[in-house]
Write a protein that holds these residues in place. Sequence first.
Motif, PDB file in Angstrom:
ATOM      1  N   MET A 132      18.142   4.104   3.388  1.00  0.00           N
ATOM      2  CA  MET A 132      19.054   3.556   2.468  1.00  0.00           C
ATOM      3  C   MET A 132      19.563   4.227   1.476  1.00  0.00           C
ATOM      4  O   MET A 132      20.980   4.193   1.357  1.00  0.00           O
ATOM      5  N   SER A 133      18.843   5.396   0.846  1.00  0.00           N
ATOM      6  CA  SER A 133      19.412   6.310  -0.198  1.00  0.00           C
ATOM      7  C   SER A 133      20.777   7.250   0.381  1.00  0.00           C
ATOM      8  O   SER A 133      21.865   7.423  -0.012  1.00  0.00           O
ATOM      9  N   SER A 134      20.472   7.672   1.554  1.00  0.00           N
ATOM     10  CA  SER A 134      21.632   8.285   2.274  1.00  0.00           C
ATOM     11  C   SER A 134      22.689   7.329   2.729  1.00  0.00           C
ATOM     12  O   SER A 134      23.856   7.839   2.647  1.00  0.00           O
ATOM     13  N   LEU A 135      22.523   6.551   3.606  1.00  0.00           N
ATOM     14  CA  LEU A 135      23.301   5.569   4.189  1.00  0.00           C
ATOM     15  C   LEU A 135      24.486   4.909   3.155  1.00  0.00           C
ATOM     16  O   LEU A 135      25.493   4.544   3.409  1.00  0.00           O
ATOM     17  N   TRP A 136      23.670   4.464   2.065  1.00  0.00           N
ATOM     18  CA  TRP A 136      24.303   3.676   1.003  1.00  0.00           C
ATOM     19  C   TRP A 136      24.869   4.302  -0.100  1.00  0.00           C
ATOM     20  O   TRP A 136      25.504   3.948  -0.996  1.00  0.00           O
ATOM     21  N   GLY A 137      24.468   5.704  -0.159  1.00  0.00           N
ATOM     22  CA  GLY A 137      25.063   6.780  -1.214  1.00  0.00           C
ATOM     23  C   GLY A 137      24.441   6.334  -2.399  1.00  0.00           C
ATOM     24  O   GLY A 137      25.150   6.453  -3.625  1.00  0.00           O
ATOM     25  N   LEU A 138      22.970   6.073  -2.448  1.00  0.00           N
ATOM     26  CA  LEU A 138      22.536   5.864  -3.713  1.00  0.00           C
ATOM     27  C   LEU A 138      21.454   6.924  -4.103  1.00  0.00           C
ATOM     28  O   LEU A 138      20.733   7.514  -3.278  1.00  0.00           O
ATOM     29  N   ASP A 139      21.436   7.114  -5.417  1.00  0.00           N
ATOM     30  CA  ASP A 139      20.153   7.794  -5.878  1.00  0.00           C
ATOM     31  C   ASP A 139      19.390   7.368  -7.112  1.00  0.00           C
ATOM     32  O   ASP A 139      19.752   6.569  -7.704  1.00  0.00           O
ATOM     33  N   ILE A 140      18.562   8.193  -7.691  1.00  0.00           N
ATOM     34  CA  ILE A 140      18.032   7.931  -8.902  1.00  0.00           C
ATOM     35  C   ILE A 140      19.199   7.808 -10.163  1.00  0.00           C
ATOM     36  O   ILE A 140      20.144   8.473  -9.825  1.00  0.00           O
ATOM     37  N   ARG A 141      19.008   6.778 -10.916  1.00  0.00           N
ATOM     38  CA  ARG A 141      19.765   6.459 -11.921  1.00  0.00           C
ATOM     39  C   ARG A 141      21.007   5.324 -11.243  1.00  0.00           C
ATOM     40  O   ARG A 141      21.898   4.968 -12.274  1.00  0.00           O
ATOM     41  N   SER A 142      21.214   5.498  -9.980  1.00  0.00           N
ATOM     42  CA  SER A 142      22.264   4.422  -9.567  1.00  0.00           C
ATOM     43  C   SER A 142      22.136   3.020 -10.277  1.00  0.00           C
ATOM     44  O   SER A 142      20.675   2.497 -10.249  1.00  0.00           O
ATOM     45  N   SER A 143      22.836   2.370 -10.430  1.00  0.00           N
ATOM     46  CA  SER A 143      23.118   0.980 -10.913  1.00  0.00           C
ATOM     47  C   SER A 143      22.711  -0.138 -10.069  1.00  0.00           C
ATOM     48  O   SER A 143      23.207   0.011  -8.898  1.00  0.00           O
ATOM     49  N   ILE A 144      21.573  -1.090 -10.492  1.00  0.00           N
ATOM     50  CA  ILE A 144      21.374  -2.260  -9.483  1.00  0.00           C
ATOM     51  C   ILE A 144      21.508  -3.459 -10.702  1.00  0.00           C
ATOM     52  O   ILE A 144      21.105  -3.513 -11.607  1.00  0.00           O
ATOM     53  N   GLN A 145      22.220  -4.697 -10.040  1.00  0.00           N
ATOM     54  CA  GLN A 145      22.342  -5.768 -10.682  1.00  0.00           C
ATOM     55  C   GLN A 145      21.780  -6.893  -9.939  1.00  0.00           C
ATOM     56  O   GLN A 145      21.943  -7.058  -8.869  1.00  0.00           O
ATOM     57  N   VAL A 146      21.088  -7.825 -10.829  1.00  0.00           N
ATOM     58  CA  VAL A 146      20.770  -9.183 -10.169  1.00  0.00           C
ATOM     59  C   VAL A 146      21.415 -10.356 -10.980  1.00  0.00           C
ATOM     60  O   VAL A 146      20.965 -10.467 -12.215  1.00  0.00           O
ATOM     61  N   VAL A 147      22.289 -10.916 -10.309  1.00  0.00           N
ATOM     62  CA  VAL A 147      23.107 -11.853 -10.848  1.00  0.00           C
ATOM     63  C   VAL A 147      22.509 -13.396 -10.258  1.00  0.00           C
ATOM     64  O   VAL A 147      22.587 -13.684  -8.975  1.00  0.00           O
ATOM     65  N   PHE A 148      22.034 -14.172 -11.292  1.00  0.00           N
ATOM     66  CA  PHE A 148      21.437 -15.459 -10.928  1.00  0.00           C
ATOM     67  C   PHE A 148      22.680 -16.479 -11.016  1.00  0.00           C
ATOM     68  O   PHE A 148      23.258 -16.428 -11.982  1.00  0.00           O
ATOM     69  N   LYS A 149      22.641 -17.598 -10.189  1.00  0.00           N
ATOM     70  CA  LYS A 149      23.431 -18.470 -10.260  1.00  0.00           C
ATOM     71  C   LYS A 149      23.376 -19.598 -11.378  1.00  0.00           C
ATOM     72  O   LYS A 149      22.466 -19.732 -11.832  1.00  0.00           O
TER      73      LYS A 149
END
Length: 259
Positions: free
Chosen positions: A242-259
Amino acid sequence: MAIITLTSDWGSADYYTAAVKGVILSQIPNATIVDITHEISHYNIAEAGFILRNCYRNFPEGTIHILAVETIESDQNPHVVVKAHGQYFVGTDNGIFSHILDNEFDEAVFIDVEQDTNLYTFSTRDRFAKVAVMIAKGEPLANIGAKREQLNNGGSFCATVKNNIIEGIVMHVDAYENLITNISKELFEEVGKGRDFTIKVKGDLYTIDEISDCYDDVDPLDPVALFGTHGYLELALNHARMSSLWGLDIRSSIQVVFK
């Protein structure tokens, strides 16, 4: 028998690890020295803290952990020994202990022990190893230095909550290039209260809307979200990186949005 662990950003190509082990073994020949990892990203105290916080409790009481990441000493960031949960942590008070212990500790002291050399670029060998040996031989912390009342804060380890959104970051990328975030299962359940949600990566570019129990709950190459044995939200591509294919690394932002 003394158990001493090493965590560093040295890699495996240099002599640093062997030199530290040699100092310890010359004083305690039967010591058990455990390499937690030497592959921390250079100078990344948050990553080192994440690694150690997820394994130190598996070690026996009395284990001594040497932290060899960003070891340069200053008035603001002194060398210290911290005792917590029956174990000892030797390192530089540069904020790393807040990532490991959430600033919950029993005792901390400054290291007021002379180095074995007058060179100051290898504190782990010339000071930390010496102090670890002293602790292993039963020296009380009072003999190592004066009490330190507070430890430096390295920033919040935990994710934050705004309205119905959990804001987190990637704290670690493992050898499979799975992404381990700082969003705990406890926080996820507390905020979510069973509601539907969307995990957003790179804004709306990538999304996941369910939590799985294991990687194979999804087809090969598909994205999966789960809570790992560490208790934090983990994102992965089944049998892919995932890291390489989605272009993500340490400190990349992640959100969980609840309905």
